[in-house]
Design a protein around this motif. Structure first.
Motif, PDB file in Angstrom:
ATOM      1  N   ASP A  10      -4.592  -2.722  -2.656  1.00 37.34           N
ATOM      2  CA  ASP A  10      -4.171  -3.860  -2.636  1.00 37.34           C
ATOM      3  C   ASP A  10      -5.464  -5.233  -3.369  1.00 37.34           C
ATOM      4  O   ASP A  10      -5.642  -5.675  -1.901  1.00 37.34           O
ATOM      5  N   ILE A  13      -4.487  -8.956  -1.673  1.00 37.86           N
ATOM      6  CA  ILE A  13      -4.135  -8.463  -0.653  1.00 37.86           C
ATOM      7  C   ILE A  13      -5.485  -8.670   0.267  1.00 37.86           C
ATOM      8  O   ILE A  13      -5.958  -9.468   1.367  1.00 37.86           O
ATOM      9  N   GLY A  83       3.996  -2.235   4.176  1.00 40.07           N
ATOM     10  CA  GLY A  83       5.184  -2.095   3.070  1.00 40.07           C
ATOM     11  C   GLY A  83       5.514  -1.468   3.896  1.00 40.07           C
ATOM     12  O   GLY A  83       6.859  -0.951   3.600  1.00 40.07           O
ATOM     13  N   LYS A 100       4.567  -5.612   5.971  1.00 36.76           N
ATOM     14  CA  LYS A 100       4.770  -7.004   4.685  1.00 36.76           C
ATOM     15  C   LYS A 100       5.762  -7.912   3.917  1.00 36.76           C
ATOM     16  O   LYS A 100       6.236  -6.673   4.073  1.00 36.76           O
ATOM     17  N   PRO A 101       5.674  -8.547   4.069  1.00 34.82           N
ATOM     18  CA  PRO A 101       4.754  -9.743   4.025  1.00 34.82           C
ATOM     19  C   PRO A 101       4.440 -10.029   5.450  1.00 34.82           C
ATOM     20  O   PRO A 101       5.726 -10.364   6.452  1.00 34.82           O
TER      21      PRO A 101
ATOM     22  N   SER B 270      10.334  -0.783  -2.599  1.00 33.86           N
ATOM     23  CA  SER B 270      10.583  -2.422  -1.727  1.00 33.86           C
ATOM     24  C   SER B 270       8.949  -1.990  -1.130  1.00 33.86           C
ATOM     25  O   SER B 270       8.244  -3.208  -1.161  1.00 33.86           O
ATOM     26  N   HIS B 271       8.486  -1.391  -1.448  1.00 29.12           N
ATOM     27  CA  HIS B 271       6.674  -0.931  -0.699  1.00 29.12           C
ATOM     28  C   HIS B 271       6.283  -1.843  -1.737  1.00 29.12           C
ATOM     29  O   HIS B 271       5.440  -2.464  -1.806  1.00 29.12           O
ATOM     30  N   LYS B 274       7.498  -5.953  -1.364  1.00 28.00           N
ATOM     31  CA  LYS B 274       6.628  -6.474  -0.666  1.00 28.00           C
ATOM     32  C   LYS B 274       4.537  -6.631  -0.395  1.00 28.00           C
ATOM     33  O   LYS B 274       4.487  -7.489   0.014  1.00 28.00           O
ATOM     34  N   GLY B 275       4.823  -5.712  -1.196  1.00 30.54           N
ATOM     35  CA  GLY B 275       3.234  -5.629  -1.859  1.00 30.54           C
ATOM     36  C   GLY B 275       3.064  -6.771  -2.449  1.00 30.54           C
ATOM     37  O   GLY B 275       2.006  -8.261  -2.072  1.00 30.54           O
ATOM     38  N   ARG B 312       5.212 -11.399 -12.009  1.00 29.18           N
ATOM     39  CA  ARG B 312       5.514  -9.479 -12.133  1.00 29.18           C
ATOM     40  C   ARG B 312       6.175  -9.706 -10.863  1.00 29.18           C
ATOM     41  O   ARG B 312       7.087  -8.651 -11.731  1.00 29.18           O
ATOM     42  N   SER B 444       2.031   1.644  -6.305  1.00 27.31           N
ATOM     43  CA  SER B 444       2.648   0.878  -6.003  1.00 27.31           C
ATOM     44  C   SER B 444       3.031  -0.320  -7.024  1.00 27.31           C
ATOM     45  O   SER B 444       3.937  -1.024  -6.830  1.00 27.31           O
ATOM     46  N   GLN B 445       1.910  -0.371  -7.866  1.00 21.40           N
ATOM     47  CA  GLN B 445       2.095  -1.453  -8.383  1.00 21.40           C
ATOM     48  C   GLN B 445       3.390  -1.150 -10.380  1.00 21.40           C
ATOM     49  O   GLN B 445       3.465  -2.374 -10.590  1.00 21.40           O
TER      50      GLN B 445
END
Lengths: 116, 503
Positions: A10, A13, A83, A100-101, B270-271, B274-275, B312, B444-445
């Motif tokens: 990401d 991040i 995550g 994460k976070p 959830s991933h 969290k990102g 987002r 994950s996006q």
């Protein structure tokens, strides 16, 4: 200056970790996936690595196994920042596993303790 | 048994003699010598036997007795009369009297007549009890038949060949009156018995068994049913029939499907969440450190990031809410051109930032249409974002990227919008799966909800969505929508979801 490799897919991040670590006096290099990460690690010989687990292509544990096979890199401490929940045992030899976070201060203090 | 006898005899001395004789055998005898006396006796007391000489003053009292007999059918009548009256008495009384005795009465004949009367009384009492029981049985039978018929389950009775012997009302309504057919033909349209048959098991061990099945009714409607069986034991203790009770649990299964896919969705997201939260943390950190260092570039970048993450997260939350809650569309009349211009302008900043050109071929005016503007706009924005993202993922080969919008009215007066990009394109698998719940090509996006919801919203509006795509060359989405609300709207999510397959 100690150098830290950041492996995360990401970009936001990665940016965050770069700013945070550079603000705290570390040099950084980054990689977006496992293959890239190994390449950058070999070139830069970082003093510590932060590693995401779930990435496109190969996942974090694969990176760690390949890292451990490299004599020059195998003693580099790795901090997992992921995550995924319940990831404590994904890489059992990691010096720490943060989810994460993550908490900034916690990360900085773990780095401080483990950087050689 | 001690009977009460009412003795009607004009001649009092004869009456007394008979009474005396009968009382010796433990029978209570009351005497009446006139019609009035007879009637008042009958009114005040219950008698078993009426011993009567029906000729008072030479007149037959048959009509009075007939009346009494009609009111008391159990009363047994024995006629006494002189030889000359006997014939007339027989004509009048017929079968209403059980015996005709000639005066002077022989004691033997009287005894036999009394015994006969007793038998008749006993028989008639028995018959009365039986018919009462029979009425009760009939009542019970009707009640059970009604219970059987009205139970809100499918009930069928099957024999050893798995042929239907009977079915309740609901069964006959949804599956037809198919007596004699095989259960598996009617319920499942199979040509052989089901591999796991609870009825067969019950025939084997006499116990109740249950399974879950999907059955198809006459209407073609499929039902998820919970099937339970019970043996029907005959008089010899053998099981020759089995009752199968199927309860419709379709709604429960649908709800379960909805809930489990909701759970699956939350888990798979959830991933991503969290990102996003981590990136949001990053934005806040960079903002505060930028402020501390008075670094405008960093502040601006951080603000951009925070804004992007907020958008987002907002989008994701809205998608979850849309999915979690089955909602009806709120129709309103909107200007078609204005709607599409809003969609295009929403996407323009994202495209510009990434050096992607936007071209729009939109007429001056196309009139109005009835839609839920919130959701339709969200669906069109989602398609547009996908076009921009398809270009983003295709970066790095020096290609100049462009997303083209075209709006027009087609031959069927439908509003048509095409969104064409020259991005990465989709392979066949992606193209086939792209509207599937939780399918995403963005790692994950993506939530795997966007196109699923966009497609559903457009279908709900009575619209069509088609896609053409060539890997490496680009994709073109075409949406066509009627101007007016469709008459039959697609059900909201909760109801349209397929339940997971049952085994």
């Amino acid at each position: 200056m100690k150098k830290i490799l950041i492996v995360d897919d990401d970009p936001n991040i990665r940016d965050y970790l770069v700013s945070l670590l550079e603000d705290n006096g570390y040099a950084t290099c980054t990689a977006t996936d496992v293959r890239d990460g190994l390449k950058v690690a070999k070139e830069n010989k970082p003093d510590l690595i932060t590693l995401d687990l779930e990435m496109p292509g190969e996942w974090g544990p694969r990176f760690y196994r390949q890292l451990a096979q490299d004599d020059e890199l195998k003693n580099t401490p790795v901090i997992v920042i992921s995550g995924l929940s319940g990831n404590d045992y994904a890489i059992s030899k990691a010096v720490a596993t943060l989810s994460k976070p993550f908490d900034r201060e916690e990360l900085l203090s773990i780095i401080k303790e483990n950087i050689i | 048994m001690a009977e009460n006898i009412l003795l009607i005899e004009e001649c009092e001395s004869h009456a007394k003699a008979l009474k005396l004789y009968l009382e010796r055998s433990g029978i209570t005898v009351f005497i009446g010598t006139t019609i009035e006396e007879m009637q008042s006796r009958i009114r005040t007391k219950e008698f078993d036997i009426l011993l009567v000489n029906p000729f008072l003053s030479g007149q037959s009292i048959w009509p009075y007795i007939k009346k009494i007999k009609n009111g008391k059918p159990l009363l047994q009548v024995i006629v006494l009369c002189t030889k000359k009256n006997l014939d007339q008495a027989m004509d009048e009384f017929g079968t209403n009297a059980i015996n005709f005795l000639e005066i002077p009465v022989s004691s033997k004949a009287l005894n036999l007549a009394i015994v006969h009367a007793r038998k008749c009384i006993a028989n008639e009492q028995r018959i009365a009890v039986y018919s009462e029981r029979l009425a009760d049985l009939e009542h019970d039978r009707t009640l059970y038949q009604q219970l059987f018929n009205e139970v809100p389950c499918y009930i069928s009775i099957q024999n050893r060949d798995l042929r239907l012997i009977g079915g309740n009302t609901l069964f006959q309504k949804d599956f037809g009156n198919q007596i004699g057919e095989h259960c598996y033909e009617i319920y499942k349209h199979r040509s052989s018995p089901c591999p796991i048959c609870p009825v067969a098991k019950t025939f084997c061990d006499g116990k109740s068994h249950s399974t879950e099945e999907v059955v198809t009714a006459l209407s073609g409607q499929q039902y998820h049913v919970l099937t339970q069986t019970a043996p029907i034991v005959d008089d010899d203790g053998d099981i020759n029939q089995v009752m199968e009770i199927s309860t419709d649990i379709t709604q429960i299964r649908q709800l379960q499907g909805h809930l489990s896919s909701l759970g699956l969705m939350l888990g798979s997201m959830s991933h991503g969440v969290k990102g996003m939260l981590t990136a949001l943390d990053g934005g806040i950190y960079q903002m505060s450190s930028g402020l501390k260092k008075n670094d405008p570039e960093r502040i601006e970048k951080a603000f951009d990031l925070i804004k992007q993450m907020a958008d987002r997260i907002k989008k994701m939350v809205l998608e979850i809410l849309y999915y979690a809650k089955s909602r009806k569309l709120q129709y309103e009349t909107v200007d078609v051109v204005q709607l599409v211009r809003t969609v295009v302008s929403t996407i323009t900043s994202l495209a510009r930032k990434n050096n992607i050109e936007i071209a729009a071929d939109i007429p001056e005016s196309l009139g109005y249409m009835d839609i839920d503007s919130n959701w339709l706009q969200a669906a069109l924005v989602n398609l547009s974002e996908n076009a921009v993202e398809a270009c983003l993922y295709d970066k790095g080969n020096g290609k100049k990227h462009i997303v083209e919008f075209r709006l027009w009215e087609d031959e069927e007066n439908k509003i048509s919008l095409s969104i064409k990009d020259n991005g990465m394109g989709m392979d066949q698998e992606t193209r086939e799966k792209m509207f599937t719940l939780f399918f995403t090509s963005k790692g994950s996006q993506g939530t795997g909800l966007g196109l699923f919801i966009a497609n559903h919203v457009i279908k709900q509006h009575g619209g069509e969505i088609t896609v053409e795509s060539i890997p490496g060359q680009g994709t073109c989405f075409k949406v066509s929508l009627p101007r007016k609300k469709p008459e039959e709207s697609i059900a909201p999510f909760g109801k349209s979801l397929e339940a997971p397959p049952l085994d």
